[in-house]
Scaffold this motif. Sequence first.
Motif, PDB file in Angstrom:
ATOM      1  N   UNK A 143       0.841  -1.177   0.085  1.00 18.32           N
ATOM      2  CA  UNK A 143       0.239  -0.017   0.083  1.00 18.32           C
ATOM      3  C   UNK A 143       0.995   1.138   0.063  1.00 18.32           C
ATOM      4  N   UNK A 144       2.107   1.099   0.784  1.00 20.15           N
ATOM      5  CA  UNK A 144       3.040   2.254   0.936  1.00 20.15           C
ATOM      6  C   UNK A 144       3.500   2.886  -0.491  1.00 20.15           C
ATOM      7  N   UNK A 145       3.335   1.915  -1.502  1.00 21.30           N
ATOM      8  CA  UNK A 145       4.021   2.110  -2.792  1.00 21.30           C
ATOM      9  C   UNK A 145       3.344   3.484  -3.115  1.00 21.30           C
ATOM     10  N   UNK A 146       2.109   3.644  -2.896  1.00 22.63           N
ATOM     11  CA  UNK A 146       1.474   4.882  -3.552  1.00 22.63           C
ATOM     12  C   UNK A 146       2.122   6.054  -3.121  1.00 22.63           C
ATOM     13  N   UNK A 147       2.836   6.075  -1.800  1.00 25.01           N
ATOM     14  CA  UNK A 147       3.742   7.280  -1.128  1.00 25.01           C
ATOM     15  C   UNK A 147       4.433   7.593  -2.242  1.00 25.01           C
ATOM     16  N   UNK A 148       5.204   6.522  -2.693  1.00 24.23           N
ATOM     17  CA  UNK A 148       6.524   6.746  -3.505  1.00 24.23           C
ATOM     18  C   UNK A 148       5.873   7.166  -5.047  1.00 24.23           C
ATOM     19  N   UNK A 149       4.882   6.458  -5.586  1.00 18.36           N
ATOM     20  CA  UNK A 149       4.569   6.611  -7.122  1.00 18.36           C
ATOM     21  C   UNK A 149       3.751   8.015  -7.173  1.00 18.36           C
ATOM     22  N   UNK A 150       2.828   8.195  -6.285  1.00 21.01           N
ATOM     23  CA  UNK A 150       1.714   9.406  -6.653  1.00 21.01           C
ATOM     24  C   UNK A 150       1.925  10.319  -5.576  1.00 21.01           C
ATOM     25  N   UNK A 151       2.128  10.240  -4.258  1.00 17.72           N
ATOM     26  CA  UNK A 151       2.173  11.379  -3.526  1.00 17.72           C
ATOM     27  C   UNK A 151       2.739  12.700  -3.848  1.00 17.72           C
ATOM     28  N   UNK A 152       4.043  12.603  -4.568  1.00 19.80           N
ATOM     29  CA  UNK A 152       4.480  13.852  -5.102  1.00 19.80           C
ATOM     30  C   UNK A 152       3.821  14.782  -6.227  1.00 19.80           C
ATOM     31  N   UNK A 153       3.243  13.675  -6.999  1.00 23.12           N
ATOM     32  CA  UNK A 153       2.312  14.478  -7.948  1.00 23.12           C
ATOM     33  C   UNK A 153       1.140  14.914  -7.604  1.00 23.12           C
ATOM     34  N   UNK A 154       0.504  14.350  -6.481  1.00 20.80           N
ATOM     35  CA  UNK A 154      -0.613  14.927  -6.045  1.00 20.80           C
ATOM     36  C   UNK A 154      -0.592  16.013  -5.119  1.00 20.80           C
ATOM     37  N   UNK A 155       0.594  16.111  -4.518  1.00 19.82           N
ATOM     38  CA  UNK A 155       0.916  17.289  -3.684  1.00 19.82           C
ATOM     39  C   UNK A 155       1.280  18.338  -4.677  1.00 19.82           C
ATOM     40  N   UNK A 156       1.652  18.235  -5.761  1.00 21.70           N
ATOM     41  CA  UNK A 156       2.384  19.244  -6.838  1.00 21.70           C
ATOM     42  C   UNK A 156       0.965  19.744  -7.812  1.00 21.70           C
ATOM     43  N   UNK A 157      -0.003  18.914  -7.519  1.00 26.30           N
ATOM     44  CA  UNK A 157      -1.227  19.422  -8.684  1.00 26.30           C
ATOM     45  C   UNK A 157      -2.279  18.453  -8.507  1.00 26.30           C
ATOM     46  N   UNK A 158      -3.075  18.388  -9.298  1.00 24.26           N
ATOM     47  CA  UNK A 158      -4.271  17.378  -9.389  1.00 24.26           C
ATOM     48  C   UNK A 158      -4.330  16.292 -10.495  1.00 24.26           C
ATOM     49  N   UNK A 159      -3.077  16.257 -11.211  1.00 23.89           N
ATOM     50  CA  UNK A 159      -3.014  15.215 -12.402  1.00 23.89           C
ATOM     51  C   UNK A 159      -1.883  14.282 -11.998  1.00 23.89           C
ATOM     52  N   UNK A 160      -2.037  13.066 -12.021  1.00 21.09           N
ATOM     53  CA  UNK A 160      -1.075  11.853 -11.845  1.00 21.09           C
ATOM     54  C   UNK A 160      -0.699  11.497 -13.321  1.00 21.09           C
ATOM     55  N   UNK A 161       0.560  11.428 -13.511  1.00 18.21           N
ATOM     56  CA  UNK A 161       0.986  10.902 -14.931  1.00 18.21           C
ATOM     57  C   UNK A 161       1.650   9.395 -14.461  1.00 18.21           C
ATOM     58  N   UNK A 162       1.029   8.221 -15.361  1.00 21.62           N
ATOM     59  CA  UNK A 162       1.703   7.142 -14.655  1.00 21.62           C
ATOM     60  C   UNK A 162       1.267   6.026 -15.830  1.00 21.62           C
ATOM     61  N   UNK A 163       2.452   5.128 -16.097  1.00 21.21           N
ATOM     62  CA  UNK A 163       2.169   4.241 -17.296  1.00 21.21           C
ATOM     63  C   UNK A 163       1.362   3.214 -17.139  1.00 21.21           C
ATOM     64  N   UNK A 164       0.899   2.459 -15.838  1.00 19.24           N
ATOM     65  CA  UNK A 164       0.285   1.232 -15.829  1.00 19.24           C
ATOM     66  C   UNK A 164      -1.298   1.648 -15.437  1.00 19.24           C
TER      67      UNK A 164
END
Length: 226
Positions: A143-164
Amino acid sequence: MMSDRAPVLVVGASGRVGRAVVAELLRLGRPVRALVRRPPPTPSPPGVGVVVGDLTDPDSLTPALAGVEAVFLVWAAGPATVSAVVARLARSVQRVVFLSSPHQTPHPFFRQPNPMAALHADIERELATSGLSSVILRPGMFAANTLHWWAPQIRAGDVVRWPYGAVETAPIDERDIAAVAVRALSEASLAGGDYVLTGPAALSHARQVAVIGEVHGGRRSGIPRT
Ligand SMILES: NC(=O)c1ccc[n+]([C@@H]2O[C@H](COP(=O)([O-])OP(=O)(O)OC[C@H]3O[C@@H](n4cnc5c(N)ncnc54)[C@H](OP(=O)(O)O)[C@@H]3O)[C@@H](O)[C@H]2O)c1
């Protein structure tokens, strides 16, 4: 028969799962020995003995293994010392619970070249021929992968770019992995076990990001609820 009084050695004790294993052992009143690569700057909690050692230097593990019967093993090093470390474990302890991955599962993540999968398979082969009583744990996505994968993008704005986006995983809380690990370290009936561990629901990564957005009060994403 293993003793409840002998310390359990936790390799990777400062990591996500190792930390949770230490906490669960302490909750149950079991003595803990934490392997660290560098002495910590602050005193360890009561019940935890901290010993310095490194998986890349098998000789350095000797003090950590003294008097230990069971080891929780996270392998965050390269492959070069796998054989030597497993041989050393086999000379010193009775049981190893190894944090592996579900690399035999036909999931998209394991259908492409994956060096971590090869390393885990290698460690499992070494454990299988070592004479140790071992238990293999295969959690899927933490579950904590989300912190590495998406948290920085979520903090920086409201779009998450992700290949999978379409890939489904069933994220598991690291504390649930730890709860299973501690039972595997203690219960004789689990010796030789090999367990795939998942969280309660398989969700696409797009859906997981959407759920995070909704929980944080963002607008509904329109992404289907699967
Ligand atoms: N993320 C996932 O979704 C997932 C899923 C299944 C399996 N896994 C597997 O889980 C494992 C990682 O677990 P984690 O996330 O709990 O770990 P983590 O948070 O990445 O921490 C790694 C731990 O290993 C220690 N370590 C690193 N190199 C070491 C060395 N040479 N000797 C001794 N200790 C060393 C680190 O200590 P320091 O504090 O000194 O750095 C730290 O305590 C990997 O094998 C990974 O493939 C991950």
